[in-house]
Write an enzyme that holds these catalytic residues in place. Sequence first.
Site, PDB file in Angstrom:
ATOM      1  N   GLU A  11     -36.077  23.513  42.264  1.00  0.00           N
ATOM      2  CA  GLU A  11     -35.882  24.053  40.911  1.00  0.00           C
ATOM      3  C   GLU A  11     -36.249  25.529  40.864  1.00  0.00           C
ATOM      4  OE1 GLU A  11     -37.403  21.344  41.867  1.00  0.00           O
ATOM      5  OE2 GLU A  11     -37.478  19.797  40.315  1.00  0.00           O
ATOM      6  N   ALA A  65     -44.508  25.537  57.411  1.00  0.00           N
ATOM      7  CA  ALA A  65     -45.633  24.961  58.167  1.00  0.00           C
ATOM      8  C   ALA A  65     -46.953  25.250  57.452  1.00  0.00           C
ATOM      9  CB  ALA A  65     -45.652  25.540  59.577  1.00  0.00           C
TER      10      ALA A  65
HETATM   11  N1  THU Z   1     -39.980  19.074  45.418  1.00  0.00           N
HETATM   12  C1  THU Z   1     -38.999  19.747  44.761  1.00  0.00           C
HETATM   13  O1  THU Z   1     -38.185  20.460  45.372  1.00  0.00           O
HETATM   14  N2  THU Z   1     -38.957  19.642  43.412  1.00  0.00           N
HETATM   15  C2  THU Z   1     -39.838  18.930  42.675  1.00  0.00           C
HETATM   16  O2  THU Z   1     -39.832  19.043  41.462  1.00  0.00           O
HETATM   17  C3  THU Z   1     -40.772  18.026  43.329  1.00  0.00           C
HETATM   18  C4  THU Z   1     -40.963  18.249  44.776  1.00  0.00           C
HETATM   19  C5  THU Z   1     -40.057  19.225  46.867  1.00  0.00           C
HETATM   20  C6  THU Z   1     -41.262  19.974  47.327  1.00  0.00           C
HETATM   21  C7  THU Z   1     -41.412  19.460  48.731  1.00  0.00           C
HETATM   22  O3  THU Z   1     -40.573  20.217  49.582  1.00  0.00           O
HETATM   23  C8  THU Z   1     -40.889  18.046  48.670  1.00  0.00           C
HETATM   24  O4  THU Z   1     -40.112  17.976  47.466  1.00  0.00           O
HETATM   25  C9  THU Z   1     -41.968  16.980  48.635  1.00  0.00           C
HETATM   26  O5  THU Z   1     -42.879  17.217  47.637  1.00  0.00           O
END
Ligand code: THU
Length: 160
Positions: free
Chosen positions: A74, A65
Amino acid sequence: MKEVKILTTLHQMQVSEMSEAQRELVERAKQMVNNSYSPYSHFQVGAAARLSNGQIVCGSNQENAAFPSGLCAERTTLFAANANYPDAAVEALAIACYTKGHFTAEPGAPCGSCRQVMLETEHRYHCDMQVILYGESFCYVVDSAKELLPLIFVSDNLKG
Ligand code: THU
């Protein structure tokens, strides 16, 4: 003045063209979207890392939140791998993204912070990390995280 061009090589391929080990890693990353905690973005990301000791460590994005407190798939994966197996290099990392009821058609692109963490892991273990970005239409495979983030900043740069 001199112009410097930096060339990046991405291998575009289908899962069917991958090795069995690569396919397994992609499959694990795809399964991991189910463990994503993403009530805010509804963007589920899964990742799987193959280590030099044979282990596969998985992770998913974990939101909060207080938005900046969340973490990408990653980094949850790489930090878990490095925390649990500090002596093992990360040889490969697969990533898959799922939203609105399906995996993304194009390969998911890791954010800049995750690319930086990938580089630190490569540098720390003196081992290139193959990065596999899954997309329903096609995948990208790079031989090293350096391909995704040229002009790297690693501990050597701190020496001046
Ligand atoms: N997100 C990832 O887990 N990896 C990335 O490389 C890009 C974005 C996630 C972060 C957030 O929880 C959601 O995707 C939207 O940005």
